[in-house]
Design a protein around this motif. Structure first.
Motif, PDB file in Angstrom:
ATOM      1  N   ASN A   1       0.828  -1.206   0.000  1.00  0.00           N
ATOM      2  CA  ASN A   1       0.000   0.000   0.000  1.00  0.00           C
ATOM      3  C   ASN A   1       0.861   1.253   0.000  1.00  0.00           C
ATOM      4  O   ASN A   1       0.533   2.251  -0.670  1.00  0.00           O
ATOM      5  CB  ASN A   1      -0.931  -0.005   1.210  1.00  0.00           C
TER       6      ASN A   1
ATOM      7  N   LYS B   1       2.173   1.631  -3.435  1.00  0.00           N
ATOM      8  CA  LYS B   1       1.096   1.922  -4.387  1.00  0.00           C
ATOM      9  C   LYS B   1       0.661   3.382  -4.321  1.00  0.00           C
ATOM     10  O   LYS B   1       0.429   4.018  -5.348  1.00  0.00           O
ATOM     11  CB  LYS B   1      -0.098   1.013  -4.085  1.00  0.00           C
ATOM     12  N   PHE B   2       0.563   3.930  -3.089  1.00  0.00           N
ATOM     13  CA  PHE B   2       0.016   5.268  -2.930  1.00  0.00           C
ATOM     14  C   PHE B   2       1.100   6.339  -2.746  1.00  0.00           C
ATOM     15  O   PHE B   2       0.794   7.445  -2.317  1.00  0.00           O
ATOM     16  CB  PHE B   2      -0.938   5.299  -1.730  1.00  0.00           C
TER      17      PHE B   2
ATOM     18  N   GLY C   1       3.350   9.453   0.770  1.00  0.00           N
ATOM     19  CA  GLY C   1       2.379   9.391  -0.315  1.00  0.00           C
ATOM     20  C   GLY C   1       1.253  10.395  -0.210  1.00  0.00           C
ATOM     21  O   GLY C   1       1.390  11.466   0.396  1.00  0.00           O
TER      22      GLY C   1
ATOM     23  N   GLN D   1     -12.175   1.388   0.064  1.00  0.00           N
ATOM     24  CA  GLN D   1     -11.007   2.222  -0.103  1.00  0.00           C
ATOM     25  C   GLN D   1     -11.435   3.654   0.149  1.00  0.00           C
ATOM     26  O   GLN D   1     -12.621   3.953   0.255  1.00  0.00           O
ATOM     27  CB  GLN D   1     -10.388   2.061  -1.504  1.00  0.00           C
TER      28      GLN D   1
ATOM     29  N   LEU E   1      -9.826   6.387  -6.293  1.00  0.00           N
ATOM     30  CA  LEU E   1      -8.589   5.664  -5.987  1.00  0.00           C
ATOM     31  C   LEU E   1      -8.709   4.198  -6.379  1.00  0.00           C
ATOM     32  O   LEU E   1      -7.730   3.582  -6.818  1.00  0.00           O
ATOM     33  CB  LEU E   1      -8.263   5.779  -4.500  1.00  0.00           C
TER      34      LEU E   1
ATOM     35  N   TYR F   1      -5.816   2.931  -8.644  1.00  0.00           N
ATOM     36  CA  TYR F   1      -4.813   2.036  -8.092  1.00  0.00           C
ATOM     37  C   TYR F   1      -5.252   0.564  -8.070  1.00  0.00           C
ATOM     38  O   TYR F   1      -4.419  -0.312  -7.849  1.00  0.00           O
ATOM     39  CB  TYR F   1      -4.466   2.462  -6.661  1.00  0.00           C
TER      40      TYR F   1
END
Length: 454
Positions: free
Chosen positions: A345, A348-349, A375, A392, A397, A401
Motif C-alpha cells: 500500500n 502503491k500510494f 504518499g 477504499q 482511488l 490504483y
C-alpha cells in the motif's frame, strides 16, 4: 383502651353519680328532722358526685376530640387512597366475580374510551372482541380459584372500536361473609411493547437471513477462490516457463506481452488469495502457526522482496531496527503477509519520496513496527473506515490504483489474531504512518474466531 371501653366507663360513672344522688334524696326524705350534720354529709357527697361528673365530662370531651381526629385522619387516608386509585397511570377496576364493574379509575375509563359514569355497572366482557369472548369468559370463571393472575395478555376494544393489546393483572379478594368474592383488575396498554417485540422479531429473522447470506457468500468466495487459484497457478507457471525458454526466440513486443500476461496473472492471483484469506477469517477457520523466528531477518527479507516495486517508481526504502532481542514467537507467514500488505500500500500510494520501516521494542514484552510513507495521505474522515472490508478511501482511488479493498481489512484481523493492535496517522498530501504493536510471544490462537469476528 378502645373508644367502646371508654364509653362504658363513662356510663358507669354517670350511673354511680345518679345512684348517689338518689340515695341522698332518699336519706333527706326519710329524715324527719333537718339534721345539719346529715345535710353537710349529703352536700359533700353531692359535691363528690358532681366532681366525678365533671371528670367524666372531660374524659368524654377528650374521647370525642380523639374520635373526630381519628375520623378526620381516616377520611384523609381514604381520600388519599381514592386519589391514588383515580389518578394512577394504569387502569384499575373493581368487579364482582362475574366481571360486572363496580369501580373504575380515570385511566381505565380513558383506555376503554368511555365516561366513568357509563363504565360503572357494565360487564367488562363488552370490551372484549366477540371472537375472543368465549376464551375470556372461560378464564373469568377460573379467576376466583386462581387467587392471582399476572400479565394476562388479551386484546381489548374501546367503545369507539379501537383495538389495543392489554396486560391484565387480576386478584381475587374475599368480601364480607356471605357476599362472595370480588376481583381487582389492573389494565395496562402494551400495544407499543407488542409492536416493539414484533419489530425485534422481524429484525431477528432478518439477522438470521443475513447471517445465512453471509455464510453462503463466504462459502461461495472460498470455493470460487480455490477453484480460480488452481488454473491461475498453471497460467503463471506456463507463462514463466515460456519467458525462460523463448527469451531469445521471441521478438521484443511478444516478450513484452508475455511479461504482461505473467504480471497480470500475479496480480490476479494476489486478489484471489486475498478473497480466500478473508473468507477463512470470516468463517473463523484461520489459525496461527506459532514459531520462534528472527524479526530483523523477516523485516529485511520482506523489504528486499518488494524492492523491485519501489525501484520501478524510483522510491527509496529505509529500514531502522532498534531491538535488543530480535527473536519473537509468532506466525512468521502471517506477520510477513501483514508487512507485505502495508508495504505494498505504501508503494502503491506513493509517487515520490521514500518509505521507512521502523522496528523497536517499547517494552521487553512488546514489539512495534511502523511503516511510514510520503504518499497521498488519508483524510481524517476516511481513517475510521479504511480497515473495513471492500472499502477504499474513494472510488476514484479504486479505479486508479485497483485492488479489492481487502488488504487492510485482512491486516487488521490478522493483527487482532496476534493479540495486537494497529493504528494509523495521516494527513492529506503528507503521507501515512501505520503502526502495529504486538506481544513478543503470542501464546495461543484458540480465540481466533472471537477476535477476527469483531
Amino acid at each position: 383502651m378502645s373508644f367502646h371501653q371508654k364509653g362504658e366507663q363513662f356510663s358507669q360513672k354517670v350511673q354511680t353519680a345518679r345512684q348517689r344522688a338518689a340515695a341522698l334524696e332518699q336519706r333527706i326524705v326519710d329524715s324527719p328532722k333537718q339534721d345539719p350534720e346529715l345535710l353537710a354529709v349529703s352536700l359533700e357527697e353531692l359535691k363528690t358526685a358532681l366532681e366525678e361528673l365533671h371528670v367524666a365530662e372531660e374524659e368524654l370531651r377528650q374521647q370525642n376530640e380523639s374520635l373526630l381526629a381519628a375520623r378526620s385522619a381516616l377520611e384523609s387516608e381514604r381520600q388519599r387512597y381514592q386519589d391514588l386509585f383515580d389518578l394512577a397511570p394504569d387502569g384499575y377496576l373493581v368487579t364482582d366475580g362475574a366481571g360486572m364493574i363496580r369501580e373504575a379509575n380515570q385511566a381505565a375509563a380513558q383506555l376503554l374510551g368511555v365516561a366513568h359514569t357509563y363504565l360503572v355497572g357494565k360487564p367488562l366482557i363488552i370490551f372484549v372482541p366477540e371472537d375472543t369472548r368465549r376464551a375470556f369468559r372461560s378464564q373469568l370463571t377460573h379467576l376466583p380459584k386462581l387467587g392471582l393472575l399476572q400479565e394476562w395478555e388479551v386484546r381489548l376494544k374501546s367503545r369507539q372500536g379501537n383495538l389495543f393489546d392489554a396486560a391484565l393483572t387480576v386478584a381475587s379478594v374475599r368480601d364480607k361473609p356471605g357476599q362472595g368474592s370480588s376481583l381487582r383488575w389492573m389494565l395496562r396498554d402494551i400495544t407499543a411493547r407488542k409492536q416493539a417485540e414484533e419489530k425485534i422479531r422481524c429484525y431477528h429473522l432478518q439477522n438470521l437471513h443475513l447471517q445465512e447470506e453471509v455464510r453462503l457468500k463466504s462459502q461461495f468466495l472460498a470455493l470460487m477462490s480455490h477453484e480460480l487459484r488452481t488454473p491461475m497457478n498453471a497460467i503463471l507457471g506456463f507463462s514463466q516457463l515460456l519467458m525462460r525458454q523463448a527469451q531469445h526466440q521471441l521478438g521484443h513486443n511478444q516478450l513484452h506481452m508475455l511479461e504482461r500476461i505473467f504480471n497480470s496473472g500475479k496480480h490476479l492471483l494476489k486478489l484471489i488469495e486475498d478473497i480466500l484469506d478473508f473468507s477463512k477469517l470470516e468463517a473463523g477457520r484461520l489459525e496461527l502457526n506459532l514459531e520462534e523466528f528472527n524479526l530483523v531477518e523477516l523485516v529485511t527479507q520482506t523489504v528486499e522482496e518488494l524492492q523491485s516495486l519501489a525501484h520501478q517508481k524510483q522510491l527509496e526504502v529505509h529500514i531502522h531496527v532498534c531491538l535488543d532481542n530480535p527473536y519473537v514467537v509468532n506466525d512468521s507467514n502471517r506477520l510477513r503477509q501483514v508487512l507485505v500488505n502495508l508495504l505494498s500500500n505504501a508503494i502503491k500510494f506513493t509517487d515520490s519520496g521514500s518509505i521507512t520501516v521502523d522496528a523497536c521494542e517499547p517494552t521487553p514484552d512488546q514489539i512495534a513496527i511502523a511503516v511510514k510513507d510520503t504518499g497521498i495521505g488519508i483524510e481524517q474522515s476516511e481513517i475510521k473506515q479504511i480497515f473495513q472490508e471492500f472499502r477504499q478511501v474513494s472510488q476514484s482511488l479504486t479505479r486508479t490504483y485497483g485492488g479489492t479493498g481487502l488488504g487492510l481489512a485482512i491486516t487488521d484481523r490478522l493483527v487482532g489474531m496476534m493479540h495486537g493492535k494497529i493504528q494509523v496517522e495521516s494527513q492529506p498530501g503528507e503521507g501515512s504512518t501505520f503502526r502495529l504493536e504486538l506481544p513478543r510471544k503470542v501464546t495461543s490462537s484458540s480465540n481466533t474466531s472471537a477476535i477476527v469476528s469483531k
